[in-house]
Design a protein around this motif. Structure first.
Motif, mmCIF file in Angstrom:
data_model
loop_
_atom_site.group_PDB
_atom_site.id
_atom_site.type_symbol
_atom_site.label_atom_id
_atom_site.label_comp_id
_atom_site.label_asym_id
_atom_site.label_seq_id
_atom_site.Cartn_x
_atom_site.Cartn_y
_atom_site.Cartn_z
ATOM 1 N N LEU A 1 26.210 -6.896 4.615
ATOM 2 C CA LEU A 1 25.552 -6.550 5.881
ATOM 3 C C LEU A 1 24.398 -5.574 5.662
ATOM 4 O O LEU A 1 23.385 -5.630 6.370
ATOM 5 C CB LEU A 1 26.568 -5.949 6.851
ATOM 6 N N TRP B 1 24.237 -13.528 11.271
ATOM 7 C CA TRP B 1 25.158 -14.065 12.289
ATOM 8 C C TRP B 1 26.433 -14.578 11.621
ATOM 9 O O TRP B 1 27.549 -14.302 12.107
ATOM 10 C CB TRP B 1 24.467 -15.188 13.045
ATOM 11 N N LEU C 1 28.567 -11.621 10.513
ATOM 12 C CA LEU C 1 29.249 -10.973 11.634
ATOM 13 C C LEU C 1 30.456 -11.791 12.088
ATOM 14 O O LEU C 1 31.498 -11.224 12.453
ATOM 15 C CB LEU C 1 28.273 -10.769 12.786
ATOM 16 N N SER D 1 34.364 -10.492 12.111
ATOM 17 C CA SER D 1 35.288 -10.629 13.250
ATOM 18 C C SER D 1 36.600 -11.245 12.816
ATOM 19 O O SER D 1 37.687 -10.799 13.226
ATOM 20 C CB SER D 1 34.634 -11.479 14.346
ATOM 21 N N ARG E 1 27.460 -0.113 10.745
ATOM 22 C CA ARG E 1 26.698 -1.358 10.590
ATOM 23 C C ARG E 1 26.520 -2.062 11.923
ATOM 24 O O ARG E 1 25.446 -2.578 12.238
ATOM 25 C CB ARG E 1 27.405 -2.297 9.616
ATOM 26 N N LEU E 2 27.569 -2.074 12.731
ATOM 27 C CA LEU E 2 27.474 -2.717 14.038
ATOM 28 C C LEU E 2 26.525 -1.957 14.952
ATOM 29 O O LEU E 2 25.817 -2.561 15.766
ATOM 30 C CB LEU E 2 28.865 -2.807 14.669
ATOM 31 N N ALA F 1 27.337 -9.236 17.118
ATOM 32 C CA ALA F 1 27.640 -7.823 16.892
ATOM 33 C C ALA F 1 28.549 -7.270 17.981
ATOM 34 O O ALA F 1 29.478 -6.503 17.706
ATOM 35 C CB ALA F 1 26.337 -7.026 16.824
ATOM 36 N N CYS G 1 32.023 -8.383 17.358
ATOM 37 C CA CYS G 1 32.631 -7.566 16.300
ATOM 38 C C CYS G 1 33.108 -6.231 16.853
ATOM 39 O O CYS G 1 34.174 -5.727 16.460
ATOM 40 C CB CYS G 1 31.632 -7.345 15.172
#
Length: 538
Positions: free
Chosen positions: A395, A405, A408, A412, A435-436, A467, A470
Motif C-alpha cells: 500500500l 483498489w 484494499l 478487507s 494507510r487508510l 478505503a 476497509c
C-alpha cells in the motif's frame, strides 16, 4: 438476403468483404449463411473449398460474436465440422483451418451442449487435436492455439454438473477427464516450446487459461495440478522479468510473430501492456497468477501445504519484497503490468479467504512451545503477521489506482478473516489505519507525496469506496480493549493523526456533484461500525 449461390461464390473467391459491407444481418441470416457454407463444400474431401468454408464460418461468427443459437439450430453445421475434423486427422495444415471455425461454432451454441454432442466433440478433439510433438512450420502455432481454445470453450459448455468419475464408461465426466489430460499435455509441450520460441507465449497463456477453466468448471483439482502445474507456477509468474528472463534468439524482433491471434478476450488495456512487453509475457504471468487464485478457491485445504511457496514468511516488521524472493508479494510489487499486480493482490485475497478454516488454531506469537519443532498454530500466526507487514508495504509503494483498489479489497478480506483477539497483537490491526487515512477521499492535498494517495486522484470513487470499506472492516474487528485502544488515536474527531472520523463524516454527508453516492453509502456503514465499537467513548 444471402443466397447459397452468392455465398458459394464468395467462399470460392475467399473474399468476405461483400458480407460486411451490407447492413447487420439478422440471426436467421447468420444461421442460413452457416448452413449454406456447410453445404457448399463436401466434408468427405478436405480440400480448398472446405478450408474456405471453415474460414468463412469463423470470420462470420467472429464478426457477430453476440449472436447465439440453440444446439438444434446448428446441428447440421456441427455435424459437418465433426466430419471435416475426422478427415483432417492430425494434418497440422488442415487443422489450422478447421479448428478456428469449430471454435466459432462452439462459442455460438448457448447455453450448453447435450451429452451426446459433448461426447462426440470430446472424442474428436482428443483423437485429432493431440498435435505432433515436433514444431511444424508456421501452421503449428495456429493449430495449437485453436486446439486449446476449442478444448477450453467446450469445457465451459459441458452438460450440467460434470464429474471427473467413471473412467471406464463413456460419460461426460470421463470425457471431461480426457480433455483435461490433453490440456495438461499441451501445456507441458507449450511450456518447453516458449523457452525456444518466446514469440509463442500466447499459446502458453491460453493453455493456462484452459486449465483454470477446467478447475473452475469441475470444482476439483486434477492430479496433474500438483504434479505438473504447481511446481511451474512460481517461475511462470515472473516469465520475461529480470527474476526469470527468457533468452530470445538472435535477430528476433517484434515483426517476427509467426501468427496473429484474434481473441474475443483482447482489450484496450492489453494493447497498452504490449508497449513494454513485445512477446506478450504479461499474459502468461497473468494466467499463472489466476491459476493460483483458482486453485486456492477450489481446494483451500490442498493449497495450504503450498502456502509457504507463494506467501513465504518474513521477519517481524520487515517486508519480504526487498529480499526479491519469488512469491505473490513480489509479483504484486514489481510486475510492470498493472493487470498482473492487481491479479496477484486478488490471489492473495483468495488464499486468505480459503484459509479461514485454519484461523481457529491461531495462538499468540509469544506462546512458548513445548516441542522442538514449530507447531502448526505458530506457523499460522507468523503467516498472518507476514501478511499484514507485506500488505502495508504494498500500500505504501503502489500508485496505480486499479492495483490500489485490489490491495484494499485484499486488506478487507484479511481484516475480516483474522482473529485478532487470539493473536494478541493489536498493532497489526492498527497498522492499516494510517494507510487508510491517506487513501480516504478529501485527503489528496495533504498527502500528495505518497504514491497511494496520489492514486486516489485517478479514481476517487472506486479507491475511496474501497478505503471506506476497509475502515468498516477495521472498526468491526476491534473486539478487544487492546485493539480499540490501538485504533482509537486514528478515529478520534479532529485534524492531524485522528482525522479518520472527520473524513468519514464528510463522506457521509448528502452527495453533491463532487461526491460519489457509493462513497456516501460506504461512509454511513463506517459510521455505524464506529458507533457500535466506540459507543462508550466520549
Amino acid at each position: 438476403m444471402w443466397t447459397p449461390v452468392a455465398l458459394a461464390a464468395t467462399i470460392k473467391q475467399n473474399n468476405t468483404a461483400p458480407l460486411y459491407s451490407r447492413q447487420r444481418p439478422t440471426t436467421k441470416e447468420v444461421r442460413d449463411a452457416l448452413l449454406a457454407a456447410a453445404a457448399t463444400a463436401p466434408a468427405a474431401h478436405n480440400g480448398h473449398a472446405c478450408s474456405l468454408a471453415c474460414s468463412f464460418c469463423f470470420r462470420l461468427l467472429k464478426g457477430h460474436n453476440q449472436t447465439t443459437f440453440s444446439e438444434a439450430e446448428l446441428q447440421p453445421v456441427l455435424q459437418w465440422f465433426l466430419t471435416v475434423l475426422s478427415v483432417a486427422g492430425q494434418n497440422v495444415a488442415a487443422l489450422r483451418s478447421v479448428l478456428p471455425g469449430l471454435l466459432g461454432v462452439i462459442r455460438a451454441v448457448s447455453p450448453r451442449f447435450s451429452a451426446q454432442n459433448f461426447l462426440r466433440l470430446c472424442q474428436q478433439l482428443t483423437q485429432h487435436a493431440s498435435l505432433p510433438a515436433d514444431f511444424v512450420g508456421n501452421s503449428f502455432p495456429h493449430a495449437c492455439y485453436y486446439a486449446i481454445q476449442c478444448i477450453t470453450e467446450l469445457i465451459t459448455k459441458a452438460p450440467a454438473q460434470p464429474r471427473l468419475q467413471q473412467p471406464n464408461r463413456s460419460s461426460p465426466g470421463s470425457e471431461l477427464s480426457r480433455l483435461s489430460d490433453l490440456l495438461f499435455a499441451l501445456f507441458a509441450f507449450c511450456h518447453v516450446l516458449v523457452q525456444k520460441h518466446p514469440n509463442l507465449s500466447k499459446i502458453l497463456a491460453s493453455a493456462l487459461g484452459g486449465i483454470r477453466n477446467v478447475m473452475a468448471e469441475t470444482k476439483s483439482l486434477p492430479v496433474q495440478t500438483t504434479t505438473l502445474l504447481l511446481p511451474n507456477l512460481l517461475s511462470l509468474m515472473f516469465l520475461g522479468t529480470p527474476e526469470n528472463p527468457v533468452n530470445c534468439p538472435e535477430g528476433m524482433s517484434d515483426a517476427q510473430d509467426p501468427f496473429e491471434i484474434t481473441s474475443s478476450d483482447s482489450s484496450d488495456s492489453e494493447s497498452a501492456d504490449k508497449s513494454f512487453d513485445k512477446f506478450g509475457f504479461w499474459s502468461v504471468r497473468n494466467s499463472a497468477v489466476n491459476c493460483v487464485q483458482t486453485i486456492a478457491s477450489v481446494s483451500p485445504k490442498a493449497f495450504y501445504s503450498h502456502w509457504g511457496q507463494f506467501l513465504p514468511q518474513s521477519p517481524a516488521v520487515q517486508a519480504i519484497v526487498p529480499r526479491r524472493t519469488l512469491c505473490l508479494y513480489l509479483a504484486a510489487a514489481i510486475d510492470p503490468c498493472p493487470r498482473v499486480r492487481g491479479s496477484a493482490a486478488s490471489a492473495i485475497a483468495a488464499i486468505v479467504s480459503g484459509a479461514k478454516v485454519f484461523m481457529i488454531a491461531v495462538t499468540p506469537a509469544h506462546t512458548p512451545s513445548a516441542t522442538p519443532f514449530t507447531p502448526f498454530t505458530r506457523t499460522i500466526t507468523e503467516s498472518l503477521q507476514s501478511l499484514h507487514t507485506n500488505l502495508c508495504y504494498l500500500l505504501d509503494h503502489e500508485s496505480h489506482p486499479t492495483v490500489v483498489w485490489h490491495l484494499l479489497k485484499t486488506v478487507s478480506v484479511l481484516v475480516t478473516c483474522t482473529p485478532y483477539d487470539r493473536i494478541g497483537e493489536p498493532r497489526l490491526l492498527a497498522s492499516f489505519a494510517p494507510r487508510l487515512e491517506r487513501l480516504l477521499p478529501w485527503q489528496q492535498q495533504r498527502h500528495q507525496h505518497t504514491p497511494a494517495a496520489a492514486a486516489v486522484a485517478g479514481a476517487p470513487g472506486a479507491v475511496g469506496c474501497a478505503a471506506l470499506a476497509c475502515v468498516t472492516a477495521v472498526l468491526q474487528a476491534c473486539a478487544t480493549e487492546a485493539a480499540r485502544a490501538a485504533v482509537l488515536p486514528f478515529v478520534q474527531p479532529g485534524e492531524g493523526t485522528g482525522a479518520v472520523t472527520t473524513l468519514v463524516v464528510r463522506a457521509a454527508s448528502p452527495p453533491n456533484q463532487k461526491q460519489d453516492p457509493a462513497c456516501c453509502v460506504e461512509a454511513l456503514r463506517a459510521l455505524g461500525a464506529l458507533f457500535q465499537t466506540f459507543f462508550d467513548v466520549a
